[in-house]
Scaffold this active site. Structure first.
Site, mmCIF file in Angstrom:
data_model
loop_
_atom_site.group_PDB
_atom_site.id
_atom_site.type_symbol
_atom_site.label_atom_id
_atom_site.label_comp_id
_atom_site.label_asym_id
_atom_site.label_seq_id
_atom_site.Cartn_x
_atom_site.Cartn_y
_atom_site.Cartn_z
ATOM 1 N N GLU A 125 -47.142 51.559 89.148
ATOM 2 C CA GLU A 125 -46.412 52.554 88.836
ATOM 3 C C GLU A 125 -44.802 52.026 88.558
ATOM 4 O OE1 GLU A 125 -43.870 56.685 90.408
ATOM 5 O OE2 GLU A 125 -44.006 54.683 91.512
ATOM 6 N N ASP A 152 -47.263 51.254 93.734
ATOM 7 C CA ASP A 152 -46.163 52.290 94.112
ATOM 8 C C ASP A 152 -44.893 51.628 93.551
ATOM 9 O OD1 ASP A 152 -45.104 55.191 94.907
ATOM 10 O OD2 ASP A 152 -43.902 53.864 96.221
ATOM 11 N N ASP A 175 -53.491 53.996 97.204
ATOM 12 C CA ASP A 175 -52.233 53.929 96.555
ATOM 13 C C ASP A 175 -51.539 52.952 97.522
ATOM 14 O OD1 ASP A 175 -49.562 54.507 95.903
ATOM 15 O OD2 ASP A 175 -50.305 56.694 95.801
ATOM 16 N N HIS A 182 -47.881 63.758 91.034
ATOM 17 C CA HIS A 182 -47.362 64.301 92.003
ATOM 18 C C HIS A 182 -45.808 64.380 91.924
ATOM 19 C CE1 HIS A 182 -47.390 60.322 93.084
ATOM 20 N NE2 HIS A 182 -46.630 60.299 93.993
ATOM 21 N N ASP A 183 -45.029 63.783 91.348
ATOM 22 C CA ASP A 183 -43.682 63.550 91.196
ATOM 23 C C ASP A 183 -42.975 64.308 90.240
ATOM 24 O OD1 ASP A 183 -43.837 61.662 93.321
ATOM 25 O OD2 ASP A 183 -43.865 60.047 91.920
HETATM 26 O O1 TEU Z 1 -42.280 57.472 92.732
HETATM 27 C C1 TEU Z 1 -41.305 56.419 92.338
HETATM 28 C C2 TEU Z 1 -40.466 57.137 91.441
HETATM 29 O O2 TEU Z 1 -39.642 56.657 90.351
HETATM 30 C C3 TEU Z 1 -40.756 58.726 91.041
HETATM 31 O O3 TEU Z 1 -41.298 59.137 89.840
HETATM 32 C C4 TEU Z 1 -39.710 59.401 91.713
HETATM 33 O O4 TEU Z 1 -40.538 60.418 92.337
HETATM 34 C C5 TEU Z 1 -38.625 59.674 91.553
HETATM 35 O O5 TEU Z 1 -37.889 58.902 90.703
HETATM 36 C C6 TEU Z 1 -37.457 60.127 92.500
HETATM 37 O O6 TEU Z 1 -36.422 60.245 92.095
HETATM 38 C C7 TEU Z 1 -42.972 56.679 93.882
HETATM 39 C C8 TEU Z 1 -44.192 57.932 94.308
HETATM 40 O O7 TEU Z 1 -44.780 58.113 93.425
HETATM 41 C C9 TEU Z 1 -43.167 58.806 94.835
HETATM 42 O O8 TEU Z 1 -43.802 59.933 95.307
HETATM 43 C C10 TEU Z 1 -42.350 58.183 96.043
HETATM 44 O O9 TEU Z 1 -41.645 59.071 96.695
HETATM 45 C C11 TEU Z 1 -41.651 56.952 95.779
HETATM 46 O O10 TEU Z 1 -42.437 56.181 94.978
HETATM 47 C C12 TEU Z 1 -41.272 56.364 96.946
HETATM 48 O O11 TEU Z 1 -42.332 55.745 97.426
#
Ligand code: TEU
Ligand code: CA
Length: 630
Positions: free
Chosen positions: A342, A284, A182, A413-414
């Protein structure tokens, strides 16, 4: 052809540009009722300014300015059909995403770690996955569980050592599997050396690696952008009224990609890991790296619609394509490394601009438009209608065809678990888990399975704010409780909490599901859905996944085959995959009621189903993979 869009442009013309189409569709969906507007053929000949008729309050000049500058920022007005469409390992692979903190704890400190992953490599190989994506394991203060990186060149001691990492990588390669890391380079931790120097010495070259700005009169931050994790997207740094941009937590400082030296430093990080032998990266929030110069305020109305003020100023910034292209040329391409971006907020058409093979930017991207129903957000309490998956994937498959590769996923994970969004009571847990698996593994694209999905993992019930760990949830709860009762705030946070997917994997029926013998860092669930008991049960979700993965591996039609979606009832998702002489037919009932089978189904024989026998009617969430008789 290049357009410059104005308020007088026809919606038809705006629609013919990739970003125009995605942006207008998104706006209309969020407005609600927008679908009717889109489907009306007359709409296309209207002027852009007629969007006003959909909204009750007057759209202000700054709304139009924000919209037009976004539409006009894209120089490629239309997309050529790609000329390259090669075979690639990452098109043939099934990926498995690991959230290391919650996977397997080897040393009883309650936190999953690299030796824990190594101990499960045979499990993953036997499941049939080809590649792993591991969430960040670099040295980090862990404010956002590793998405706040302090040192890109070392492993966080909580996860193990660099020797452990090397063992993991060789353990995977020995098994014929691959690893993607990542890469979090939209921001670094505020404890990263660059940021520390930037704060300590305003003359340092690192000052320009970030966005330091003076605040507005009266002590307000430099602009009105909101953080993804609540509150302003700025943190005060020093007592001279200076602020630094942070779109996520107050310990995740946005990097300034407009600085070429900073970009070169990022490429060094990438090359360093590729020299070690990793096979690629998940990037990310990579679409956020180019911010509109001058960091202008976000439009209030767009902010309200999208739930994020400022987003139109950076989710598809003016230099995004250039930076992706440069990064690929300087860092990924020399190693033939794979990238999946992402890209929250990127839609179908702009997604193609990011992943068209001959544009050489990203190999693939994650779109998030199917994770919530249109007009809903993650924190709304509602039941997800599986029929939307058909709407979404049909559009996506038609648009992408065989020329572009997309990532197929439901969980990460989000987000809360898709299984629980569709079936909150868990009444159809096994059937639905298997149906989702059939769709994910037989559509055209690269599947990403998130840990636990292969067991039918569901959401956790969080009964107290102390049970949540995620910085996003905790900040949001704090903000909400200033305007509503605690119980209500907890319900709201609980309905979208990322911790649902972060509760540990279950390996056996012992305490904490065998995840740890110590005190786990977060609540665990031990509901009998563990790898040990599911391995023994031939009808388990786990064994169904194994069979499906084998089927996909052994049949090229399910990987490269043309897809065509059958015209049938909206609650039946049926399609075929075809390559060479091999033909498959997939038939899914997206509802929890019995339905007629499509009358126009081809002549087929059953290969795999989530029901023991085929009856005349389709059963609740029935999903079958069939071979088409020639
Ligand atoms: O996620 C970014 C993102 O836009 C998401 O899906 C996020 O969880 C959500 O919008 C927050 O409101 C990435 C990672 O996957 C996430 O775990 C991190 O916290 C984020 O970036 C910051 O690095
Ligand atoms: Ca541990």
């Amino acid at each position: 052809m290049m357009h410059t869009f104005t308020l007088k442009s026809r919606i038809r013309d705006v629609y013919s540009s990739p970003i125009g189409r995605d942006v207008i569709e998104k706006l209309l969906l969020q407005l609600g009722g927008g679908e009717k507007f889109i489907k009306n053929p007359l709409t296309m000949s209207l002027k852009l300014s007629s969007l006003q008729t959909l909204v009750k309050k007057p759209l202000t000049p700054d709304f139009w300015e924000a919209l037009l500058s976004l539409l006009n920022s894209e120089k490629s007005a239309c997309l050529e059909k790609p000329t390259v469409s090669e075979r690639k390992w990452w098109k043939e692979s099934v990926f498995y995403q690991i959230y290391p903190r919650s996977f397997c704890d080897s040393n009883a400190d309650g936190i999953g770690d690299i030796p824990g992953i190594i101990a499960k490599l045979d499990y993953l190989r036997d499941l049939g996955v080809d590649a792993l994506w591991i969430c960040p394991i670099y040295d980090s203060p862990q404010d956002d569980n590793g998405y706040d990186i302090r040192d890109y060149f070392s492993i966080d001691s909580v996860f193990g050592s660099m020797e452990d990492f090397d063992l993991l990588l060789s353990g995977l390669h020995d098994r014929g599997m691959r690893l993607i890391m990542d890469l979090v380079v939209n921001h670094t931790s505020d404890e990263h050396e660059w940021f520390r120097q930037a704060v300590n010495d305003p003359e340092s070259k690192y000052r320009d690696y970030y966005f330091f700005r003076k605040g507005k009169e009266g002590g307000a931050p430099p602009n009105n952008w909101i953080s993804f994790f609540s509150g302003p997207a700025w943190k005060e740094t020093g007592d001279s009224g200076s602020w630094s941009l942070c779109l996520f937590s107050k310990k995740q400082m946005d990097l300034n990609w407009d600085n070429p030296e900073m970009r070169q430093d990022v490429y060094k990080i990438i090359r360093w890991w590729l020299d070690k032998g990793v096979d690629g990266f998940r990037l990310d929030v990579i679409n956020l790296i180019s911010k509109t110069p001058g960091l202008p305020d976000g439009n209030e109305f767009i902010g309200e619609l999208m739930g994020m003020r400022g987003i139109e100023r950076y989710f598809y910034g003016p230099n995004l394509h250039d930076y992706l292209h440069e990064m690929r040329e300087e860092a990924f391409e020399p190693y033939d490394a794979f990238t999946v971006g992402e890209t929250p907020g990127i839609g179908i058409e702009s997604g193609k601009l990011l992943t068209a093979p001959d544009r050489r930017e990203l190999d693939m991207m994650f779109s998030f438009d199917h994770l919530e129903m249109p007009g809903k957000t993650r924190f709304d309490e509602y039941v997800y209608d599986a029929a939307f998956l058909k709407t979404y994937y049909t559009r996506w498959m038609r648009s992408y065809g065989n020329d572009y590769q997309t990532a197929l996923f439901y969980d990460n994970h989000d987000n809360p678990r898709m299984l629980s969004k569709i079936d909150p009571q868990g009444k159809f847990r096994d059937k639905l888990a298997k149906m989702l698996a059939v769709i994910q593994l037989t559509l055209r694209g690269t599947p990403f399975i998130y840990q636990g999905q292969e067991l039918g993992a569901v959401n956790m019930s969080f009964n107290n704010i102390d049970e949540l760990r995620d910085v996003e949830s905790l900040n949001m709860y704090r903000e909400l409780t200033s305007k509503m009762p605690e119980a209500e705030a907890l319900r709201k946070v609980g309905s979208g909490a990322r911790d649902h997917a972060r509760i540990p994997m279950q390996w056996d029926s012992s305490k904490h599901g065998g995840f740890t013998t110590g005190q786990p860092w977060i609540k665990t669930l031990a509901d009998g859905n563990d790898t040990e008991s599911q391995s023994e049960d031939k009808d388990s979700v786990l064994n169904f996944y194994k069979r499906l993965l084998q089927l996909r591996k052994n049949n090229e039609a399910l990987v490269y085959g043309e897809i065509s979606v059958l015209k049938t009832h909206e609650l039946i998702f049926a399609y075929s995959r075809e390559s060479g002489g091999e033909k498959y037919y997939i038939e899914c009932n997206l509802s929890d009621r019995q339905r007629e089978r499509p009358a126009n189904r081809p002549d087929v024989e059953l290969v795999l189903s989530n029901y023991p026998t085929e009856s005349e009617k389709m059963m609740a969430y029935e999903a079958g993979v069939y071979r088409i008789r020639n």
